[in-house]
Design a protein around this motif. Sequence first.
Motif, short mmCIF file in Angstrom:
data_model
loop_
_atom_site.label_atom_id
_atom_site.label_comp_id
_atom_site.label_asym_id
_atom_site.label_seq_id
_atom_site.Cartn_x
_atom_site.Cartn_y
_atom_site.Cartn_z
N ALA A 292 0.82 -1.22 0.00
CA ALA A 292 0.00 0.00 0.00
C ALA A 292 0.85 1.27 0.00
O ALA A 292 0.47 2.29 -0.58
CB ALA A 292 -0.93 0.00 1.21
N ALA A 293 2.02 1.22 0.65
CA ALA A 293 2.87 2.40 0.73
C ALA A 293 4.33 1.98 0.83
O ALA A 293 4.65 0.98 1.50
CB ALA A 293 2.49 3.26 1.94
N ARG A 294 5.17 2.71 0.17
CA ARG A 294 6.61 2.45 0.23
C ARG A 294 7.21 3.22 1.42
O ARG A 294 6.92 4.40 1.62
CB ARG A 294 7.28 2.92 -1.07
N VAL A 295 8.06 2.54 2.18
CA VAL A 295 8.67 3.15 3.36
C VAL A 295 10.13 3.50 3.06
O VAL A 295 10.89 2.66 2.54
CB VAL A 295 8.60 2.20 4.58
N HIS A 296 10.50 4.73 3.36
CA HIS A 296 11.85 5.23 3.10
C HIS A 296 12.47 5.66 4.44
O HIS A 296 11.89 6.47 5.16
CB HIS A 296 11.82 6.42 2.15
N THR A 297 13.63 5.12 4.74
CA THR A 297 14.30 5.41 5.99
C THR A 297 15.48 6.36 5.74
O THR A 297 16.32 6.10 4.88
CB THR A 297 14.82 4.12 6.66
N VAL A 298 15.53 7.44 6.50
CA VAL A 298 16.60 8.43 6.36
C VAL A 298 17.59 8.25 7.50
O VAL A 298 17.20 8.25 8.68
CB VAL A 298 16.02 9.86 6.38
N PRO A 299 18.87 8.07 7.20
CA PRO A 299 19.86 7.89 8.27
C PRO A 299 20.08 9.17 9.06
O PRO A 299 19.67 10.26 8.65
CB PRO A 299 21.13 7.49 7.50
N ALA A 300 20.73 9.03 10.20
CA ALA A 300 21.02 10.18 11.05
C ALA A 300 21.89 11.18 10.30
O ALA A 300 22.76 10.81 9.51
CB ALA A 300 21.71 9.72 12.32
N VAL A 301 21.65 12.46 10.56
CA VAL A 301 22.46 13.53 10.00
C VAL A 301 23.46 13.96 11.06
O VAL A 301 23.10 14.13 12.23
CB VAL A 301 21.57 14.72 9.57
N THR A 302 24.71 14.11 10.68
CA THR A 302 25.73 14.51 11.63
C THR A 302 26.38 15.83 11.21
O THR A 302 26.45 16.15 10.02
CB THR A 302 26.83 13.44 11.78
N VAL A 303 26.83 16.58 12.18
CA VAL A 303 27.60 17.80 11.97
C VAL A 303 28.87 17.68 12.81
O VAL A 303 28.79 17.55 14.04
CB VAL A 303 26.81 19.06 12.37
N ASP A 304 30.01 17.68 12.16
CA ASP A 304 31.29 17.51 12.85
C ASP A 304 31.29 16.27 13.74
O ASP A 304 31.81 16.27 14.86
CB ASP A 304 31.62 18.75 13.70
#
Length: 320
Positions: free
Chosen positions: A146-158
């Motif tokens: 019914a729906a496609r699931v997209h996982t976004v990894p953690a965003v890091t700064v320094d």
Amino acid sequence: MEIYRSIAEAHGNLPNSAVAIGNFDGVHLGHRRLLDTAKALARAAGSKAALLTFEPHPASVLSPHFAPARIASVPRKLQLLEEAGLDAVVLQPFDKAYAGSTAEDFVGRDLVQGLQAADVVVGHDFTFGKGRSGNVAMLAALAGEAARVHTVPAVTVDGLVVSSSKIREFVLEGRVSQAWRLLGRPFLLDGTVVPGRGRGRTIGIPTANVAPDTELQPASGVYAVVAAVEGLPGVIGGAANVGVKPTFGTEERTVEVHLFDVSADIYGRRVAVGFLERLRGEHRFAGPAELVAQIHKDIEAARSIVERQGALRFGPVPAP
């Protein structure tokens, strides 16, 4: 940007949309990555990019005594989401009854049937359902075809993971320049200018006394800031004092801002204060003369920081 006050209200208005999910307090760089993913998916499919978020913050319902101060008010959050380019936001009311929804209810009833989402975008550590029983793998399994699931990894700064909790920590410690790096913009404190005790004018340094509606406030101290004031163009440099003014023996915590080269009467106006850098902690001085001398030094230091920073763009938000 379309704003819906519940999933039920949004039903039928977001067919085949790409929906990001989360609390998105602060709309920081990690949140922006999820929004950008939803926008890209929606543009490719010719549909709408939306956010499903919850009001009030679930923590304030489930653990009210331990709920963190919110980084941004709801009006500011909506403004930031609109600036991020979303087509729609769904503000689902969150109470104990809704908290009892099972993982299956959330996916089938809310995402598939309610929002009719074709794509669902979540962070890598996303949990949902009663007792946080659902995770990303369960979300994908329940969504099925019914729906496609997209996982976004953690965003890091320094090397540091961007998170709302880390931003709160930085702001509460007065480390506003570090919070800025994770937010992608200065930490903003929204409020209304109200009458104060008038001490600033008596010493030749007028200040605007801000009654905040932003829950989170920086540690006591003196800061280089920029401010957007209702009815005045652009952003204006300044120096802000957050605290109790120990030299005068007061106990009331206030936020006072000296705006550079502004003589207009701004009582009653909405103002947003962007915190750039902490200049010093709050100190008790021997008397007003010593305090005034230090304030002039603070103002010069703040001017230098504001000039070095260059142009910033944000505005005050409507009254909550």
